[in-house]
Structure formats: structure tokens, C-alpha cells
Write a protein that holds these residues in place. Structure first.
Motif, PDB file in Angstrom:
ATOM      1  N   CYS A  16       0.856  -1.186   0.000  1.00  0.00           N
ATOM      2  CA  CYS A  16       0.000   0.000   0.000  1.00  0.00           C
ATOM      3  C   CYS A  16       0.890   1.232   0.000  1.00  0.00           C
ATOM      4  O   CYS A  16       1.923   1.268   0.663  1.00  0.00           O
ATOM      5  N   ARG A  17       0.484   2.235  -0.730  1.00  0.00           N
ATOM      6  CA  ARG A  17       1.259   3.463  -0.775  1.00  0.00           C
ATOM      7  C   ARG A  17       0.429   4.597  -0.206  1.00  0.00           C
ATOM      8  O   ARG A  17      -0.690   4.847  -0.641  1.00  0.00           O
ATOM      9  N   ILE A  18       1.006   5.276   0.762  1.00  0.00           N
ATOM     10  CA  ILE A  18       0.386   6.440   1.373  1.00  0.00           C
ATOM     11  C   ILE A  18       1.224   7.643   0.956  1.00  0.00           C
ATOM     12  O   ILE A  18       2.428   7.683   1.217  1.00  0.00           O
ATOM     13  N   VAL A  19       0.581   8.597   0.304  1.00  0.00           N
ATOM     14  CA  VAL A  19       1.267   9.817  -0.117  1.00  0.00           C
ATOM     15  C   VAL A  19       0.759  10.935   0.773  1.00  0.00           C
ATOM     16  O   VAL A  19      -0.421  11.258   0.760  1.00  0.00           O
ATOM     17  N   THR A  20       1.659  11.506   1.563  1.00  0.00           N
ATOM     18  CA  THR A  20       1.273  12.554   2.501  1.00  0.00           C
ATOM     19  C   THR A  20       1.381  13.923   1.839  1.00  0.00           C
ATOM     20  O   THR A  20       2.100  14.084   0.856  1.00  0.00           O
ATOM     21  N   PRO A  21       0.689  14.913   2.385  1.00  0.00           N
ATOM     22  CA  PRO A  21       0.754  16.259   1.798  1.00  0.00           C
ATOM     23  C   PRO A  21       2.086  16.962   2.033  1.00  0.00           C
ATOM     24  O   PRO A  21       2.305  18.045   1.512  1.00  0.00           O
ATOM     25  N   ILE A  22       2.984  16.343   2.793  1.00  0.00           N
ATOM     26  CA  ILE A  22       4.293  16.970   3.036  1.00  0.00           C
ATOM     27  C   ILE A  22       5.401  16.261   2.270  1.00  0.00           C
ATOM     28  O   ILE A  22       6.575  16.451   2.545  1.00  0.00           O
ATOM     29  N   GLY A  23       5.007  15.449   1.299  1.00  0.00           N
ATOM     30  CA  GLY A  23       5.990  14.845   0.405  1.00  0.00           C
ATOM     31  C   GLY A  23       6.595  13.538   0.877  1.00  0.00           C
ATOM     32  O   GLY A  23       7.523  13.035   0.252  1.00  0.00           O
ATOM     33  N   ILE A  24       6.094  12.995   1.964  1.00  0.00           N
ATOM     34  CA  ILE A  24       6.583  11.706   2.438  1.00  0.00           C
ATOM     35  C   ILE A  24       5.710  10.622   1.820  1.00  0.00           C
ATOM     36  O   ILE A  24       4.487  10.670   1.937  1.00  0.00           O
ATOM     37  N   GLU A  25       6.342   9.669   1.147  1.00  0.00           N
ATOM     38  CA  GLU A  25       5.608   8.517   0.621  1.00  0.00           C
ATOM     39  C   GLU A  25       5.956   7.305   1.460  1.00  0.00           C
ATOM     40  O   GLU A  25       7.125   7.043   1.740  1.00  0.00           O
ATOM     41  N   ILE A  26       4.927   6.588   1.873  1.00  0.00           N
ATOM     42  CA  ILE A  26       5.103   5.418   2.723  1.00  0.00           C
ATOM     43  C   ILE A  26       4.536   4.224   1.992  1.00  0.00           C
ATOM     44  O   ILE A  26       3.388   4.248   1.555  1.00  0.00           O
ATOM     45  N   LEU A  69       1.108  16.060  11.746  1.00  0.00           N
ATOM     46  CA  LEU A  69      -0.325  16.180  12.019  1.00  0.00           C
ATOM     47  C   LEU A  69      -0.581  16.755  13.410  1.00  0.00           C
ATOM     48  O   LEU A  69      -1.485  17.583  13.589  1.00  0.00           O
ATOM     49  N   GLU A  70       0.210  16.326  14.377  1.00  0.00           N
ATOM     50  CA  GLU A  70       0.054  16.859  15.730  1.00  0.00           C
ATOM     51  C   GLU A  70       0.358  18.348  15.783  1.00  0.00           C
ATOM     52  O   GLU A  70      -0.353  19.111  16.433  1.00  0.00           O
ATOM     53  N   ARG A  71       1.415  18.768  15.094  1.00  0.00           N
ATOM     54  CA  ARG A  71       1.738  20.203  15.056  1.00  0.00           C
ATOM     55  C   ARG A  71       0.612  20.999  14.394  1.00  0.00           C
ATOM     56  O   ARG A  71       0.283  22.102  14.832  1.00  0.00           O
ATOM     57  N   GLN A  72       0.017  20.448  13.341  1.00  0.00           N
ATOM     58  CA  GLN A  72      -1.105  21.117  12.679  1.00  0.00           C
ATOM     59  C   GLN A  72      -2.287  21.269  13.635  1.00  0.00           C
ATOM     60  O   GLN A  72      -2.927  22.316  13.683  1.00  0.00           O
ATOM     61  N   GLU A  73      -2.577  20.228  14.387  1.00  0.00           N
ATOM     62  CA  GLU A  73      -3.695  20.261  15.336  1.00  0.00           C
ATOM     63  C   GLU A  73      -3.441  21.280  16.444  1.00  0.00           C
ATOM     64  O   GLU A  73      -4.336  22.043  16.821  1.00  0.00           O
ATOM     65  N   ILE A  74      -2.227  21.325  16.955  1.00  0.00           N
ATOM     66  CA  ILE A  74      -1.877  22.307  17.990  1.00  0.00           C
ATOM     67  C   ILE A  74      -2.029  23.717  17.445  1.00  0.00           C
ATOM     68  O   ILE A  74      -2.570  24.607  18.119  1.00  0.00           O
ATOM     69  N   ALA A  75      -1.576  23.958  16.219  1.00  0.00           N
ATOM     70  CA  ALA A  75      -1.694  25.286  15.612  1.00  0.00           C
ATOM     71  C   ALA A  75      -3.158  25.687  15.459  1.00  0.00           C
ATOM     72  O   ALA A  75      -3.519  26.844  15.715  1.00  0.00           O
ATOM     73  N   LYS A  76      -4.014  24.757  15.070  1.00  0.00           N
ATOM     74  CA  LYS A  76      -5.451  25.062  14.937  1.00  0.00           C
ATOM     75  C   LYS A  76      -6.049  25.447  16.279  1.00  0.00           C
ATOM     76  O   LYS A  76      -6.832  26.389  16.378  1.00  0.00           O
ATOM     77  N   ARG A  77      -5.691  24.683  17.321  1.00  0.00           N
ATOM     78  CA  ARG A  77      -6.225  24.987  18.656  1.00  0.00           C
ATOM     79  C   ARG A  77      -5.783  26.365  19.135  1.00  0.00           C
ATOM     80  O   ARG A  77      -6.572  27.119  19.702  1.00  0.00           O
ATOM     81  N   ARG A  78      -4.523  26.695  18.901  1.00  0.00           N
ATOM     82  CA  ARG A  78      -4.025  28.011  19.303  1.00  0.00           C
ATOM     83  C   ARG A  78      -4.728  29.115  18.551  1.00  0.00           C
ATOM     84  O   ARG A  78      -5.052  30.167  19.101  1.00  0.00           O
ATOM     85  N   GLU A  79      -4.978  28.882  17.275  1.00  0.00           N
ATOM     86  CA  GLU A  79      -5.664  29.886  16.449  1.00  0.00           C
ATOM     87  C   GLU A  79      -7.083  30.111  16.956  1.00  0.00           C
ATOM     88  O   GLU A  79      -7.551  31.243  17.031  1.00  0.00           O
ATOM     89  N   LEU A  80      -7.769  29.039  17.341  1.00  0.00           N
ATOM     90  CA  LEU A  80      -9.131  29.158  17.848  1.00  0.00           C
ATOM     91  C   LEU A  80      -9.174  29.899  19.183  1.00  0.00           C
ATOM     92  O   LEU A  80     -10.132  30.596  19.479  1.00  0.00           O
TER      93      LEU A  80
END
Length: 83
Positions: A16-26, A69-80
Motif C-alpha cells: 500500500c502506498r500512502i502519499v502525505t501532503p508533506i511529500g513523504i511517501e510510505i 499532524l500533531e503540530r497542525q492540530e496544535i496550531a489550529k487549537r491556538r488559532e481558535l
């Protein structure tokens, strides 16, 4: 994306190939551990998976992506909160 899949618990999906939005392919094998139909009126089925026999590089890339993903979630919470 797999359409019209009929996986069962214990099935293994190879390469299975997972392509992330930050350019990491798994690329890894996934084992089906849970099968559940959505609770609404759709016919969609959800599959819970685990990574099977993942290499150290796969685990490292997964960890990098989870941290992202965790950093993105923290940034959203701070913004709210207005920080």
C-alpha cells in the motif's frame, strides 16, 4: 483508493502506498483488524488496519508524518483560542 473492496479481518494488503501532503511517501503492507459499516445510510465500509512488518524507515516516516499532524492540530487549537 480501493473501490468495491470486500476485505475481511486478517486479510493483508501488500504494498500500500500512502502519499502525505508533506511529500513523504510510505509503502507498507496493511493487515485488516476491524471491519465496520458506516452508521449513516451510505453503503460505505470502514476498515481498521495495522502496519505489518514495517521497516525502520517506514516507522520513521510514519512518525514524522504523525508529528506533522500533531503540530497542525496544535496550531489550529491556538488559532481558535486567539494565541
Amino acid at each position: 483508493l480501493i473501490q468495491n473492496a470486500d476485505f475481511k479481518v486478517g486479510d493483508v494488503i501488500e504494498k500500500c502506498r500512502i502519499v502525505t501532503p508533506i511529500g513523504i511517501e510510505i509503502e507498507a503492507s496493511l493487515e485488516i483488524v476491524n471491519v465496520r459499516n458506516k452508521r449513516d445510510e451510505s453503503t460505505e465500509t470502514r476498515y481498521g488496519c495495522i502496519f505489518k512488518d514495517a521497516s525502520a524507515s517506514v516507522e520513521s516516516n510514519l512518525q514524522r508524518y504523525v508529528f506533522y499532524l500533531e503540530r497542525q492540530e496544535i496550531a489550529k487549537r491556538r488559532e481558535l483560542r486567539g494565541f
